[in-house]
Design an enzyme around this catalytic site. Structure first.
Site: not given
Length: 313
Positions: A98, A172, A174, A234, A265
């Protein structure tokens, strides 16, 4: 005292399960890129190794190929102090790849992972069971589940259930990794119901489930019977529940991020390391924030950190 989800007779060992990838990140001007090795569950394992005492063992369960880049991954894991005895090898596949693109500190990803060997990590459930034997805690994520075939997702959760090893789970979410959002929601809820500790992110949960606030996310998972939930926001207020109590942790020092890769993480590692060493939930949340606040000030997922409790006066 350790939370009820991680108290037991297991040795001082935690096992993280997931995909380890080659990471490309922009290295500055001139179109240069640097190569690293990362992946959400690997990132957490890497930070756990740095946060837990040496007496603790941190294992990583994945599947890699037999070519040069996979050899580099294995060497990297060993150099990081992670156990690699249960990393499987695949003669037909190699690691995923990635690239991270940044804009004003926020990251976006481009993936090449269709033929990742890690997609087969649960093809032999017996090998996963061997890796879990005697562990105090396991750790996995929604990405771990998303890359597997549906039957292998079921097999992995069944192995975890049969092992008796409690696990922490970060959904998580995605969307591009899942067949559909309906499938994603179903598997996230399946794994969450079985988890001892849940570490969701408010933005992901709002997008996937329509939660109107982090508190709504906490309440939804509480209704599923999850005993310990910490909703990351966040850098905002963190809603949590554990040990029959619930609360909202806020007032943590804000930072302006350079790169948010690995923020969640590393928070997970800080939180879990603190809980495994007996910290109360609020103190563990502070530890998680302390770690993540350092990580977002550097580029890439993995960086040197000052552990909580060793902060210069």
């Amino acid at each position: 005292m350790e939370g009820p989800g991680i108290r037991g007779n297991g040795v001082a060992r935690i096992v993280s399960i997931g995909e380890c990838m080659i990471e490309l990140s922009e290295a500055g001007q001139g179109g240069l890129w640097s190569m690293g090795i990362a992946g959400d569950t690997l990132n957490t394992a890497w930070y756990l190794r740095r946060l837990l005492p040496e007496a603790w063992r941190v294992g990583y369960v994945t599947r890699v190929g037999e070519e040069e880049f996979s050899a580099r991954i294995l060497a990297f894991l060993q150099e990081a102090g992670l156990e690699v005895a249960h990393v499987q090898r695949d003669a037909e596949r190699g690691p995923g790849l990635y690239a991270i693109s940044l804009k004003e500190g926020e990251r976006s990803f481009t993936y090449w992972r269709g033929q990742s060997a890690a997609r087969r990590l649960a093809d032999d459930p017996g090998k996963v069971a061997e890796a879990l034997e005697g562990a105090r805690l396991a750790y996995l994520s929604g990405i771990t589940l998303a890359i597997l075939e549906p039957g292998r997702r079921e097999a992995l959760l069944e192995v975890l259930a049969q092992s008796g090893v409690p696990f922490a789970f970060d959904p998580n979410i995605r969307p591009r990794l899942w067949e559909s959002m309906d499938v994603a929601r179903d598997w996230v809820h399946r794994a969450s119901r079985a988890a001892a500790i849940l570490l969701p992110s408010a933005d992901d949960e709002a997008a996937a489930f329509g939660d109107t606030s982090p508190e709504a996310t906490r309440a939804r998972y509480a209704a599923l019977g999850v005993p310990e939930v910490v909703v990351k926001a966040g850098g905002g207020p963190i809603h949590w529940q554990a040990e029959g109590e619930e609360g909202c942790a806020q007032g943590h020092a804000p930072v302006v991020p350079v790169d948010t890769t690995g923020a969640g993480d590393s928070f997970n590692a800080g939180y879990l390391a603190a809980r495994l060493q007996g910290a109360a939930p609020a103190a563990a949340i502070a530890a998680g924030h302390h770690v993540a606040a350092q990580v977002v000030m550097a580029r890439g997922a993995l960086t040197a950190i000052t552990p909580p409790g060793a902060v210069p006066a």
